[in-house]
Scaffold this active site. Structure first.
Site, PDB file in Angstrom:
ATOM      1  N   CYS A  81       0.793  -1.227   0.000  1.00 18.23           N
ATOM      2  CA  CYS A  81       0.000   0.000   0.000  1.00 18.23           C
ATOM      3  C   CYS A  81       0.828   1.281   0.000  1.00 18.23           C
ATOM      4  O   CYS A  81       0.556   2.206  -0.776  1.00 18.23           O
ATOM      5  CB  CYS A  81      -0.977  -0.003   1.164  1.00 18.23           C
ATOM      6  SG  CYS A  81      -0.267  -0.342   2.768  1.00 18.23           S
ATOM      7  N   HIS A 135      -0.113   6.150   2.829  1.00 19.78           N
ATOM      8  CA  HIS A 135      -0.130   5.160   3.901  1.00 19.78           C
ATOM      9  C   HIS A 135      -0.106   5.840   5.262  1.00 19.78           C
ATOM     10  O   HIS A 135      -0.793   5.422   6.189  1.00 19.78           O
ATOM     11  CB  HIS A 135       1.053   4.202   3.786  1.00 19.78           C
ATOM     12  CG  HIS A 135       1.052   3.137   4.848  1.00 19.78           C
ATOM     13  ND1 HIS A 135       0.223   2.044   4.780  1.00 19.78           N
ATOM     14  CD2 HIS A 135       1.744   3.018   6.004  1.00 19.78           C
ATOM     15  CE1 HIS A 135       0.419   1.283   5.853  1.00 19.78           C
ATOM     16  NE2 HIS A 135       1.331   1.844   6.597  1.00 19.78           N
TER      17      HIS A 135
END
Length: 492
Positions: A81, A135
């Site tokens: 991610c 993130h």
């Protein structure tokens, strides 16, 4: 007022011209620039009804797909991610960003890069975000003009991770490979609770308030909303679990690695850190597999409902006809495919993503088979809003495809991943996806020495189960694929 578009080498003149004329007309009538509502979804694979998964209940994302263009061959740059988001929001590939994992902040590697939201900020937009966009919420502070909490503060007692249990104390002090590291089980049926008891539900309600505030705002907006689910743990109110019959869920084939492929197994990623996941087993049993797939689907439908709240708010506010809506999932996800869970590879399931764009002047209810990548998002939104495309962007605008979905803008999509060879060097896998093939080279990060080649032929092997790189029938195609693969170094 829209600024003049910068000439772009990747433009297909006729398609761009037609699309630009439509967008300019819409913008001129609105009296300001087109807004952007960007919706990011964590761990969302393209397993949605609009992508052909009839078993999935996703009416709101399906609605968005009917309103715009669905990209059927979209790929992330890195299947983790943090790195994936850094790539999309900077417009750069991972060898440029230096971001390869979930924790490395983009600004720690590229402190002066002009990011996508920062570009909109500097172009006179009001910019803000809510939820998981980068993130880390602390990354890229220069890009935002206002804090979402100033317009829509969080409410005490709402927005929880778990609603039926108390967290296990001291989890942060435990070792990462300890199965009790996570403070709860891998999934939770929340029962008869409201959506806003969970984080995504609460954030959707807050995002609605922000959209309503923008309706009376002078500036155009760039609003990024990030939803956590269906990321682990698969937690959602009971009504979303009730959409699925667990007994009817099919168990995926459990080959633990792709035949003849050296680096395929993802070793379950973060799933192994949940206390209800058994240790030292090769595969999860059928009951646990169905439970987790059920949870993933429930969490997907939960997020779909939150997407619907944003679309409804946009319609009510009167801003839909001057707003670009783009939805993407940050990478794919294994739900027991090949016996694997999570992502952490550069193979098809981990790298293929949902990508949908809906905008004024764009003909709705269409799909494209053109190879597309996350680095294409930055130049696309620039072209659509009339902003200049920064020179550092390494993708190609998708605007020609939005004008004509039969258009092809590139031969291949690139994905990369770092993995340590057992007992050896850190290896960098560079994978390209063409219409027919996925070709992957594994090279030493230190020496660039080639360690392995993998070739999947989707025409003859749609399940991607066999590496045919050594087969004589493919000898002539390998040099061309190797040449394409090498272009990732040049940022193409």
């Amino acid at each position: 007022m829209i600024v003049a578009m910068k000439p772009h080498p990747n433009r297909i003149a006729k398609s761009i011209s037609l699309l630009s004329l439509v967008l300019v007309a819409v913008t001129a009538s609105a009296g300001n620039g087109l807004n952007v509502l960007m919706i990011a979804v964590d761990d969302l694979r393209p397993e949605l009804a609009c992508y052909g998964a009839s078993s999935i209940h996703s009416p709101n994302i399906d609605r968005l797909a009917r309103q715009g263009v669905r990209f059927d061959r979209a790929y992330c740059q890195v299947a983790v991610c943090g790195a994936s988001r850094a790539s999309l929001l900077s417009g750069c590939r991972p060898e440029t960003t230096g971001c390869w994992n979930f924790s490395t902040l983009l600004r720690s590697k590229m402190p002066d890069v002009l990011t996508l939201p920062q570009h909109f900020k500097q172009s006179g937009y009001e910019t803000t975000f809510l939820g998981k966009v980068y993130h880390s919420p602390s990354d890229d502070a220069p890009s935002w003009t206002l804090k979402a909490s100033d317009w829509a503060p969080s409410q005490p007692g709402k927005g929880q991770s778990y609603v039926n249990r108390k967290p296990i104390g001291g989890a942060k002090t435990r070792k990462r490979d300890d199965p009790s590291t996570k403070n709860g089980p891998s999934n939770e049926n929340g029962g008869n609770v409201s959506d806003d008891m969970y984080t995504d539900g609460h954030n959707a309600d807050r995002a609605v308030k922000i959209i309503e505030r923008f309706a009376d705002h002078d500036k155009p907006f760039f609003f990024a909303v990030g939803f956590l689910k269906p990321h682990l743990p698969f937690n959602a109110p009971g009504k979303y679990w009730d959409l699925y019959d667990r007994a009817s869920i099919e168990i995926p084939a459990r080959e633990d690695v792709i035949n003849g492929v050296a680096y395929a197994n993802s070793s379950w990623g973060e799933l192994k850190n949940y206390p209800d996941i058994p240790r030292n087993v090769k595969y999860l049993d059928d009951d646990k597999t169905r439970e987790l797939i059920h949870g993933y689907r429930a969490a997907t439908s939960f997020t779909d409902a939150q997407v619907g709240k944003l679309l409804d708010a946009l319609d009510r506010s009167g801003q839909r006809d001057k707003t670009i809506v783009i939805l993407w999932g940050d990478h794919g996800w294994y739900v027991g495919d090949f016996g694997v869970w999570c992502k952490h590879t550069n193979y098809e399931i981990a790298t293929r993503v949902p990508l949908i764009i809906s905008a004024p002047g764009v003909e709705p209810n269409r799909s494209s088979l053109s190879m597309t990548e996350f680095v294409d998002v930055f130049p696309t939104l620039c072209e659509m809003t009339g902003l200049e495309v920064p020179d550092h962007c390494q993708g190609k605008s998708l605007a020609p495809i939005l004008a004509d979905t039969s258009t092809r803008i590139k031969e291949a999509a690139f994905s990369q991943y770092l993995k340590k060879k057992p007992g050896g060097d850190q290896m960098r896998g560079t994978s390209i996806r063409t219409d027919r093939f996925r070709y992957t080279e594994w090279r030493s990060v230190k020496t660039e020495k080639l360690d392995a080649i993998e070739l999947i032929d989707f025409e003859n092997d749609p399940g991607a189960t066999c590496n045919v790189a050594d087969a004589p029938a493919y000898e002539d195609i390998l040099p061309k694929l190797a040449e394409l693969c090498a272009q990732s170094k040049a940022g193409i």
